[in-house]
Design an enzyme around this catalytic site. Sequence first.
Site, PDB file in Angstrom:
ATOM      1  N   PRO A  73      -3.241  21.573  24.220  1.00  0.00           N
ATOM      2  CA  PRO A  73      -2.093  20.866  24.789  1.00  0.00           C
ATOM      3  C   PRO A  73      -2.230  19.348  24.811  1.00  0.00           C
ATOM      4  O   PRO A  73      -3.292  18.830  25.161  1.00  0.00           O
ATOM      5  CB  PRO A  73      -2.025  21.391  26.230  1.00  0.00           C
ATOM      6  N   ASN A  74      -1.153  18.697  24.449  1.00  0.00           N
ATOM      7  CA  ASN A  74      -0.982  17.237  24.528  1.00  0.00           C
ATOM      8  C   ASN A  74      -1.739  16.455  23.458  1.00  0.00           C
ATOM      9  O   ASN A  74      -1.570  15.239  23.355  1.00  0.00           O
ATOM     10  CB  ASN A  74      -1.356  16.697  25.931  1.00  0.00           C
TER      11      ASN A  74
ATOM     12  N   ARG B  81      -0.849   8.546  23.547  1.00  0.00           N
ATOM     13  CA  ARG B  81      -1.153   9.083  24.871  1.00  0.00           C
ATOM     14  C   ARG B  81      -2.438   8.456  25.420  1.00  0.00           C
ATOM     15  O   ARG B  81      -3.489   8.562  24.789  1.00  0.00           O
ATOM     16  CB  ARG B  81      -1.375  10.588  24.701  1.00  0.00           C
TER      17      ARG B  81
ATOM     18  N   TYR C  24      -8.228   7.863  24.845  1.00  0.00           N
ATOM     19  CA  TYR C  24      -8.330   8.660  23.614  1.00  0.00           C
ATOM     20  C   TYR C  24      -8.236   7.847  22.326  1.00  0.00           C
ATOM     21  O   TYR C  24      -8.389   8.406  21.236  1.00  0.00           O
ATOM     22  CB  TYR C  24      -7.244   9.749  23.613  1.00  0.00           C
TER      23      TYR C  24
ATOM     24  N   ASN D 184     -10.755  21.965  20.898  1.00  0.00           N
ATOM     25  CA  ASN D 184     -10.518  21.052  21.999  1.00  0.00           C
ATOM     26  C   ASN D 184      -9.361  21.671  22.769  1.00  0.00           C
ATOM     27  O   ASN D 184      -8.195  21.556  22.373  1.00  0.00           O
ATOM     28  CB  ASN D 184     -10.154  19.642  21.510  1.00  0.00           C
TER      29      ASN D 184
ATOM     30  N   ALA E 285      -6.585  20.391  28.708  1.00  0.00           N
ATOM     31  CA  ALA E 285      -6.690  20.753  30.120  1.00  0.00           C
ATOM     32  C   ALA E 285      -6.955  22.246  30.336  1.00  0.00           C
ATOM     33  O   ALA E 285      -7.510  22.639  31.374  1.00  0.00           O
ATOM     34  CB  ALA E 285      -5.415  20.335  30.846  1.00  0.00           C
TER      35      ALA E 285
ATOM     36  N   HIS F 212     -10.285  23.646  31.647  1.00  0.00           N
ATOM     37  CA  HIS F 212     -10.716  23.608  33.038  1.00  0.00           C
ATOM     38  C   HIS F 212     -10.242  24.796  33.873  1.00  0.00           C
ATOM     39  O   HIS F 212     -10.686  24.973  34.993  1.00  0.00           O
ATOM     40  CB  HIS F 212     -10.263  22.288  33.677  1.00  0.00           C
TER      41      HIS F 212
ATOM     42  N   ASP G  64     -11.691  34.365  27.717  1.00  0.00           N
ATOM     43  CA  ASP G  64     -11.840  35.773  27.322  1.00  0.00           C
ATOM     44  C   ASP G  64     -11.572  35.952  25.828  1.00  0.00           C
ATOM     45  O   ASP G  64     -12.221  36.774  25.170  1.00  0.00           O
ATOM     46  CB  ASP G  64     -10.889  36.656  28.138  1.00  0.00           C
TER      47      ASP G  64
ATOM     48  N   GLU H  26     -17.093  23.872  21.752  1.00  0.00           N
ATOM     49  CA  GLU H  26     -16.140  23.170  22.623  1.00  0.00           C
ATOM     50  C   GLU H  26     -16.232  21.672  22.349  1.00  0.00           C
ATOM     51  O   GLU H  26     -17.328  21.128  22.252  1.00  0.00           O
ATOM     52  CB  GLU H  26     -16.533  23.463  24.079  1.00  0.00           C
TER      53      GLU H  26
ATOM     54  N   HIS I 255     -14.603  17.705  23.360  1.00  0.00           N
ATOM     55  CA  HIS I 255     -13.737  16.775  24.094  1.00  0.00           C
ATOM     56  C   HIS I 255     -13.935  15.388  23.526  1.00  0.00           C
ATOM     57  O   HIS I 255     -15.073  14.978  23.265  1.00  0.00           O
ATOM     58  CB  HIS I 255     -14.041  16.782  25.591  1.00  0.00           C
TER      59      HIS I 255
ATOM     60  N   ARG J  87     -15.254  11.488  34.198  1.00  0.00           N
ATOM     61  CA  ARG J  87     -13.868  11.356  34.651  1.00  0.00           C
ATOM     62  C   ARG J  87     -13.659  12.111  35.965  1.00  0.00           C
ATOM     63  O   ARG J  87     -14.613  12.358  36.689  1.00  0.00           O
ATOM     64  CB  ARG J  87     -12.924  11.832  33.532  1.00  0.00           C
TER      65      ARG J  87
HETATM   66  C1  DQA Z   1      -9.781  16.372  26.646  1.00  0.00           C
HETATM   67  C2  DQA Z   1     -10.223  16.258  28.105  1.00  0.00           C
HETATM   68  C3  DQA Z   1      -9.341  17.122  28.995  1.00  0.00           C
HETATM   69  O1  DQA Z   1      -9.757  17.009  30.356  1.00  0.00           O
HETATM   70  C4  DQA Z   1      -7.902  16.670  28.889  1.00  0.00           C
HETATM   71  O2  DQA Z   1      -7.068  17.498  29.683  1.00  0.00           O
HETATM   72  C5  DQA Z   1      -7.415  16.595  27.497  1.00  0.00           C
HETATM   73  C6  DQA Z   1      -8.307  16.039  26.480  1.00  0.00           C
HETATM   74  C7  DQA Z   1     -10.586  15.438  25.721  1.00  0.00           C
HETATM   75  O3  DQA Z   1     -10.528  15.625  24.505  1.00  0.00           O
HETATM   76  O4  DQA Z   1     -11.267  14.520  26.192  1.00  0.00           O
HETATM   77  O5  DQA Z   1      -6.269  16.917  27.193  1.00  0.00           O
HETATM   78  O6  DQA Z   1     -10.018  17.703  26.211  1.00  0.00           O
END
Ligand code: DQA
Length: 145
Positions: A12-13, A20, A25, A76, A79, A82, A89, A100, A102, A109
């Site tokens: 997401p996002n 953003r 980022y 990635n 959110a 978390h 699963d 994983e 980020h 943070r």
């Molecule tokens: C993220 C870190 C997450 O906490 C956040 O919600 C993101 C981006 C990162 O790439 O640093 O959307 O995964």
Amino acid sequence: MPRHKVLLLHGPNLNLLGERETGIYGKDTIEHINAEIQAAAQAMGIDCEIRQSNHEGTLIDLLHGARGEFDGVVINAGALTHYSIALRDAIAAIRIPTVEVHMSNVQAREEFRHKSVIAPVCAGAIVGFGKYSYILALQGLKDLF
Ligand code: DQA
């Protein structure tokens, strides 16, 4: 040596990268980052399929579809990292080595970003290296094939 296939998922996002929260980022767009990932994957002899979704269920469907198709996954999860037990699963269910990622250093943070519910079912995590987190993850995965 046969080429290995990796599914790389942006959650997401992350489609809004480049506009953003650029202080966190960076200013590179997702298209630019994906091109750099593809170039690095090519150099490593990896066929990388990159997908982005803002939807938990779509990401889960993509993970399920990776069975028998991909040798590794880089995710990635944004959110969802978390709190999404469903995503955790799915990663556990497919039994494909998953890294994983980020871009930001989530440990530096807000406290709610310190917890990853997917970490226990991932092979490892790369955190805090911006777009290079994805490339380092590919490098780490290669050693697991
Ligand atoms: C993220 C870190 C997450 O906490 C956040 O919600 C993101 C981006 C990162 O790439 O640093 O959307 O995964």
